[in-house]
Each structure stands twice: as structure tokens, then as C-alpha cells.
Design a protein around this motif. Structure first.
Motif, PDB file in Angstrom:
ATOM      1  N   MET A 252      -6.701  65.702  -9.957  1.00 53.79           N
ATOM      2  CA  MET A 252      -5.496  64.888 -10.046  1.00 53.79           C
ATOM      3  C   MET A 252      -5.538  63.916 -11.219  1.00 53.79           C
ATOM      4  SD  MET A 252      -3.063  65.437  -7.860  1.00 53.79           S
ATOM      5  CE  MET A 252      -2.676  66.081  -6.233  1.00 53.79           C
ATOM      6  N   LEU A 253      -6.742  63.573 -11.678  1.00 53.92           N
ATOM      7  CA  LEU A 253      -6.854  62.671 -12.819  1.00 53.92           C
ATOM      8  C   LEU A 253      -6.293  63.296 -14.088  1.00 53.92           C
ATOM      9  CD1 LEU A 253     -10.390  61.118 -12.231  1.00 53.92           C
ATOM     10  CD2 LEU A 253      -8.158  60.096 -11.784  1.00 53.92           C
ATOM     11  N   PHE A 254      -5.991  64.597 -14.050  1.00 55.89           N
ATOM     12  CA  PHE A 254      -5.338  65.256 -15.179  1.00 55.89           C
ATOM     13  C   PHE A 254      -4.000  64.587 -15.484  1.00 55.89           C
ATOM     14  CE2 PHE A 254      -2.908  68.943 -16.970  1.00 55.89           C
ATOM     15  CZ  PHE A 254      -3.665  69.081 -18.132  1.00 55.89           C
ATOM     16  N   GLU A 255      -3.439  63.917 -14.480  1.00 56.70           N
ATOM     17  CA  GLU A 255      -2.181  63.198 -14.686  1.00 56.70           C
ATOM     18  C   GLU A 255      -2.311  62.167 -15.806  1.00 56.70           C
ATOM     19  OE1 GLU A 255       0.723  60.016 -12.369  1.00 56.70           O
ATOM     20  OE2 GLU A 255      -0.776  61.143 -11.240  1.00 56.70           O
ATOM     21  N   ILE A 256      -3.452  61.486 -15.872  1.00 59.20           N
ATOM     22  CA  ILE A 256      -3.632  60.467 -16.904  1.00 59.20           C
ATOM     23  C   ILE A 256      -3.632  61.097 -18.292  1.00 59.20           C
ATOM     24  CG2 ILE A 256      -5.262  58.751 -17.799  1.00 59.20           C
ATOM     25  CD1 ILE A 256      -6.028  58.072 -15.008  1.00 59.20           C
ATOM     26  N   VAL A 257      -4.254  62.265 -18.419  1.00 56.52           N
ATOM     27  CA  VAL A 257      -4.267  62.973 -19.704  1.00 56.52           C
ATOM     28  C   VAL A 257      -2.848  63.335 -20.113  1.00 56.52           C
ATOM     29  CG1 VAL A 257      -5.105  65.016 -20.930  1.00 56.52           C
ATOM     30  CG2 VAL A 257      -6.569  63.884 -19.240  1.00 56.52           C
ATOM     31  N   VAL A 258      -2.073  63.895 -19.175  1.00 50.92           N
ATOM     32  CA  VAL A 258      -0.701  64.288 -19.476  1.00 50.92           C
ATOM     33  C   VAL A 258       0.143  63.061 -19.819  1.00 50.92           C
ATOM     34  CG1 VAL A 258       1.386  65.353 -18.524  1.00 50.92           C
ATOM     35  CG2 VAL A 258      -0.858  66.346 -18.046  1.00 50.92           C
ATOM     36  N   THR A 259      -0.054  61.986 -19.087  1.00 51.27           N
ATOM     37  CA  THR A 259       0.698  60.761 -19.367  1.00 51.27           C
ATOM     38  C   THR A 259       0.396  60.236 -20.765  1.00 51.27           C
ATOM     39  OG1 THR A 259       0.671  60.169 -17.023  1.00 51.27           O
ATOM     40  CG2 THR A 259       1.171  58.410 -18.585  1.00 51.27           C
ATOM     41  N   ALA A 260      -0.878  60.223 -21.143  1.00 49.22           N
ATOM     42  CA  ALA A 260      -1.255  59.753 -22.480  1.00 49.22           C
ATOM     43  C   ALA A 260      -0.609  60.608 -23.566  1.00 49.22           C
ATOM     44  CB  ALA A 260      -2.773  59.758 -22.626  1.00 49.22           C
ATOM     45  N   LEU A 261      -0.648  61.928 -23.390  1.00 51.53           N
ATOM     46  CA  LEU A 261      -0.065  62.829 -24.389  1.00 51.53           C
ATOM     47  C   LEU A 261       1.454  62.689 -24.445  1.00 51.53           C
ATOM     48  CD1 LEU A 261      -2.178  66.072 -23.803  1.00 51.53           C
ATOM     49  CD2 LEU A 261      -2.270  64.528 -25.778  1.00 51.53           C
ATOM     50  N   SER A 262       2.106  62.628 -23.282  1.00 49.55           N
ATOM     51  CA  SER A 262       3.561  62.524 -23.270  1.00 49.55           C
ATOM     52  C   SER A 262       4.026  61.173 -23.815  1.00 49.55           C
ATOM     53  CB  SER A 262       4.098  62.737 -21.848  1.00 49.55           C
ATOM     54  OG  SER A 262       3.610  61.753 -20.952  1.00 49.55           O
ATOM     55  N   ALA A 263       3.282  60.104 -23.514  1.00 48.41           N
ATOM     56  CA  ALA A 263       3.643  58.786 -24.052  1.00 48.41           C
ATOM     57  C   ALA A 263       3.495  58.764 -25.569  1.00 48.41           C
ATOM     58  CB  ALA A 263       2.769  57.703 -23.415  1.00 48.41           C
ATOM     59  N   TRP A 264       2.508  59.457 -26.087  1.00 47.43           N
ATOM     60  CA  TRP A 264       2.311  59.541 -27.539  1.00 47.43           C
ATOM     61  C   TRP A 264       3.399  60.384 -28.209  1.00 47.43           C
ATOM     62  CZ3 TRP A 264      -0.087  63.997 -30.220  1.00 47.43           C
ATOM     63  CH2 TRP A 264      -0.226  63.765 -31.599  1.00 47.43           C
ATOM     64  N   LEU A 265       3.744  61.514 -27.572  1.00 45.53           N
ATOM     65  CA  LEU A 265       4.723  62.425 -28.176  1.00 45.53           C
ATOM     66  C   LEU A 265       6.154  61.903 -28.063  1.00 45.53           C
ATOM     67  CD1 LEU A 265       3.358  65.879 -26.934  1.00 45.53           C
ATOM     68  CD2 LEU A 265       3.356  65.016 -29.286  1.00 45.53           C
ATOM     69  N   PHE A 266       6.523  61.373 -26.894  1.00 45.93           N
ATOM     70  CA  PHE A 266       7.917  61.029 -26.646  1.00 45.93           C
ATOM     71  C   PHE A 266       8.242  59.551 -26.844  1.00 45.93           C
ATOM     72  CE2 PHE A 266       7.336  64.694 -23.567  1.00 45.93           C
ATOM     73  CZ  PHE A 266       7.866  65.631 -24.453  1.00 45.93           C
ATOM     74  N   ALA A 267       7.238  58.680 -26.746  1.00 43.49           N
ATOM     75  CA  ALA A 267       7.498  57.242 -26.876  1.00 43.49           C
ATOM     76  C   ALA A 267       6.731  56.611 -28.024  1.00 43.49           C
ATOM     77  CB  ALA A 267       7.156  56.526 -25.564  1.00 43.49           C
ATOM     78  N   GLY A 268       5.899  57.393 -28.709  1.00 45.19           N
ATOM     79  CA  GLY A 268       5.137  56.858 -29.836  1.00 45.19           C
ATOM     80  C   GLY A 268       4.123  55.813 -29.431  1.00 45.19           C
ATOM     81  N   GLU A 269       3.640  55.869 -28.188  1.00 46.60           N
ATOM     82  CA  GLU A 269       2.666  54.890 -27.710  1.00 46.60           C
ATOM     83  C   GLU A 269       1.256  55.421 -27.948  1.00 46.60           C
ATOM     84  OE1 GLU A 269       3.427  54.012 -23.646  1.00 46.60           O
ATOM     85  OE2 GLU A 269       5.470  53.279 -23.994  1.00 46.60           O
ATOM     86  N   SER A 270       0.504  54.711 -28.749  1.00 50.49           N
ATOM     87  CA  SER A 270      -0.873  55.111 -29.053  1.00 50.49           C
ATOM     88  C   SER A 270      -1.825  54.041 -28.520  1.00 50.49           C
ATOM     89  CB  SER A 270      -1.077  55.270 -30.563  1.00 50.49           C
ATOM     90  OG  SER A 270      -0.227  56.281 -31.066  1.00 50.49           O
ATOM     91  N   PRO A 271      -2.592  54.350 -27.483  1.00 48.48           N
ATOM     92  CA  PRO A 271      -3.524  53.350 -26.938  1.00 48.48           C
ATOM     93  C   PRO A 271      -4.543  52.913 -27.988  1.00 48.48           C
ATOM     94  CG  PRO A 271      -3.285  55.223 -25.451  1.00 48.48           C
ATOM     95  CD  PRO A 271      -2.628  55.613 -26.738  1.00 48.48           C
ATOM     96  N   GLY A 272      -4.872  51.622 -27.966  1.00 49.01           N
ATOM     97  CA  GLY A 272      -5.890  51.105 -28.865  1.00 49.01           C
ATOM     98  C   GLY A 272      -7.280  51.257 -28.265  1.00 49.01           C
ATOM     99  N   SER A 273      -8.267  50.724 -28.983  1.00 51.72           N
ATOM    100  CA  SER A 273      -9.657  50.884 -28.530  1.00 51.72           C
ATOM    101  C   SER A 273      -9.896  50.202 -27.184  1.00 51.72           C
ATOM    102  CB  SER A 273     -10.610  50.311 -29.590  1.00 51.72           C
ATOM    103  OG  SER A 273     -10.304  48.949 -29.856  1.00 51.72           O
ATOM    104  N   ARG A 274      -9.274  49.023 -26.963  1.00 50.51           N
ATOM    105  CA  ARG A 274      -9.459  48.333 -25.682  1.00 50.51           C
ATOM    106  C   ARG A 274      -8.858  49.128 -24.537  1.00 50.51           C
ATOM    107  NH1 ARG A 274      -7.085  44.010 -27.816  1.00 50.51           N
ATOM    108  NH2 ARG A 274      -5.631  43.924 -26.073  1.00 50.51           N
TER     109      ARG A 274
END
Length: 331
Positions: A252-274
Motif C-alpha cells: 500500500m505504500l506504493f501510494e506515496i510513490v504514485v502521489t510523488a510522481l503525480s504531484a511532480w507531473l501535474f502540479a510541478g511539486e518537487s520535494p526538497g531534501s528535507r
């Protein structure tokens, strides 16, 4: 090949379900742009899910008995739902989701006081690890004290606390009301999410309602989301009934991977090092909680045949001691 499909399909079903949950924030933002707030969309889709369960499993209604745990469970599910939906629409998706996933800490605390479970050193360590991840993610020299920086992040945090409380109350309900069918707990969860979101929508500033073509698009999106979530729930329950609990919660933790990718692709959100460092701690705590608790001996209890409590992030999605499951209460 057929053998591979038979053995792999349950895992793929869970991964597909996690993928849907990891991207559900995007159509909710589309609805918000059309004039349908997240709270209103949540109320409509959750209400549809509750109605669907009651119609399909109407014979199970006779197993329902009044108990204060049912409105408490409905309230916890409502807070879970609203916290995730509102936070993911108005905040940075990844940060909101990671704050939502602090459930190992809250579950250990709530289980100690409500279920009278002894807080072990392993449980305390996992709670500390997840909280350390949150502090790493939220701390900055400019902001000082590591607390959520806006209302959306506070909503995600509150939603995660509601999620943990739902986990504990579902297990408590299965013990106190052993004759109540699991699908009626599902209806309680969806119904609570619908009512809570409907009440919350009364206090939210309403944009101009959609008209013309936008009204048709919004209606199709709401109907499509309701159908998608109902189908996705059945798909995930198929997988959960055939995959061990500790393995399923890690998948189920695969959800976090998908969320990170979709947020980057569709919202331009790139998590920082922190964000990455804090996220690793939170995900690690959630994954380790499954491993730590997989061998925890639970005394045989006929009243809890159909429930299992896992301090990890996904216990509200499955209730499959004896092959029975519960869905995630969202939108």
C-alpha cells in the motif's frame, strides 16, 4: 503464465488500488476549479458509496445494533476524509500525505488508552521515528518550531489522527459488536464521511457554482469518481483477501510513490531534501510497523475474528482476519 497471473493478480490489484488513491487528489482539484469544493465532492461521493453498500448488502442491516462506538467511528472517518481531501486540494500534496501517514505514532497512543494495549518499546520507537521524520520535514531555521506551516498541512495531520482513531475504533467495534457484519462498518465509515463533509461544506466559502457545460463536466466527474472509488474498493478488497496483512500494508505504500510522481507531473511539486529525508523516516516507520506486528500474538477472540490492528499506515483499509476486509474511508 496462467499460474503467474493467478499468484500475482492480488498484488497487482492492491498496487492498482494504491495508484488510484495516490492520484485521487487531481480530479478533486479539477472539481474545485469547476466550482465544486472538495468538501461538497467528498460528501457526494461518500454518500454514493454508503448508498451503494446499503443497497447491495441490505440484508446485513439486521445485524446492526445501536452503540456509541458507531457515531464515534463515523466522526473519526469524517475527520479522516475531510483532512485528506481538503489538505490535498489546498496544500502541497506530498507534504500533506506524509503528515497524514504519521499513523504509527497516533495508533500506538490511541490503542494504549482505548484498547488497553501495552505500549512496547518497539511501538514507542516506531512512533518516535515517524515523529522525527515529521520534524525533519517541517523544521527550517526561518520558521523555527517544526509545526505544520498552513491550514492544509494541519488538515493532513488531523486527517492522519482521525485515520489512526478509525483503525482503533474499527477493532473495538468488531469486539463489542461481534454480530455486526463488516459491510455495515463500511457503510458507517462512508456515511460518516458524507455527513461530516456535508456539514463542513456549510462553513466553506462557496465559489460560483458551475453552469452550462461546466455543470455537465462537474456532474460527470462526480459520478465517475463515485464509480471509480466503488470499483477500486472492490478490487482492493479482492487483493487484501489473498495477500498476508503485513505484506499488503507494505504494498500500500506504493501510494506515496504514485502521489510523488503525480504531484511532480501535474502540479510541478518537487520535494526538497528535507521532505525526502523526513518522508523516508515516516515510510520506514510505517513499513517496519507491519514487520514488528506481524508476529504479535493476539489471544483468540471470536468477537474479533474479522479484525486486525496494525500500527502501520494502512490498517483502516483492511480488516481481514478470517478473510474479511474494510475499505479506506476517503472521498
Amino acid at each position: 503464465m496462467n499460474h503467474w497471473l493467478r499468484t500475482s493478480w492480488p498484488t497487482l490489484a492492491i498496487m492498482l488500488g494504491a495508484s488510484v488513491w495516490g492520484m485521487i487528489w487531481y480530479p478533486l482539484r479539477m472539481l474545485a476549479a469547476l466550482g465544486v469544493t472538495g468538501t461538497a465532492a467528498s460528501a457526494l461521493t461518500s454518500g454514493g458509496g454508503c448508498l451503494f453498500v446499503l443497497l447491495v448488502r441490505r440484508r446485513a442491516l439486521k445485524t446492526v445494533r445501536w452503540h456509541w462506538l458507531l457515531p464515534a467511528l463515523a466522526l473519526a472517518a469524517g475527520i479522516t476524509n475531510l483532512g485528506f481531501v481538503w489538505g490535498s486540494i489546498h496544500g502541497q500534496v506530498m507534504r500533506v500525505l506524509l503528515l497524514f501517514y504519521l499513523t504509527p505514532a497516533w495508533t500506538a497512543l490511541f490503542a494504549h488508552f482505548i484498547l488497553h494495549e501495552r505500549l512496547t518499546w518497539a511501538g514507542a520507537g516506531l512512533a518516535a521515528l515517524s515523529l522525527a521524520g515529521a520534524m525533519t520535514m517541517l523544521w527550517s531555521p526561518q520558521l523555527g518550531l517544526p509545526v505544520p506551516g498552513n491550514l492544509a498541512e494541519w488538515a493532513g495531520l488531523a486527517g492522519g489522527m482521525g485515520f489512526a482513531m478509525s483503525n482503533v475504533l474499527i477493532l473495538k467495534t468488531s469486539r463489542v459488536l461481534p454480530d455486526m457484519r463488516p459491510e455495515m462498518r463500511t457503510a458507517t465509515i462512508f456515511g460518516g464521511a458524507a455527513l461530516f463533509s456535508a456539514c463542513a461544506s456549510l462553513f466553506e466559502a462557496m465559489p460560483a457554482p458551475p453552469t452550462g457545460a461546466h455543470l455537465g463536466t462537474a456532474a460527470l466527474l462526480v459520478l465517475g469518481l463515485g464509480l471509480l472509488l466503488a470499483s477500486n474498493n472492490m478490487l482492493v478488497q479482492y487483493g487484501l483477501a489473498r495477500v498476508p496483512a503485513n505484506r499488503a500494508s507494505i504494498i500500500m505504500l506504493f501510494e506515496i510513490v504514485v502521489t510523488a510522481l503525480s504531484a511532480w507531473l501535474f502540479a510541478g511539486e518537487s520535494p526538497g531534501s528535507r521532505e525526502w529525508a523526513g518522508g523516508v523516516c515516516i515510510v520506514l516507520a510505517s513499513a517496519l510497523s507491519s514487520w514488528v506486528h506481524r508476529s504479535k500474538a493476539i489471544p483468540p477472540d471470536p468477537a474479533s475474528e474479522d479484525a486486525s490492528l496494525d500500527d502501520g499506515c494502512d490498517t483502516a483499509r483492511n480488516d481481514h482476519k478470517g478473510g474479511k476486509n474494510r475499505p479506506r474511508a476517503m472521498v
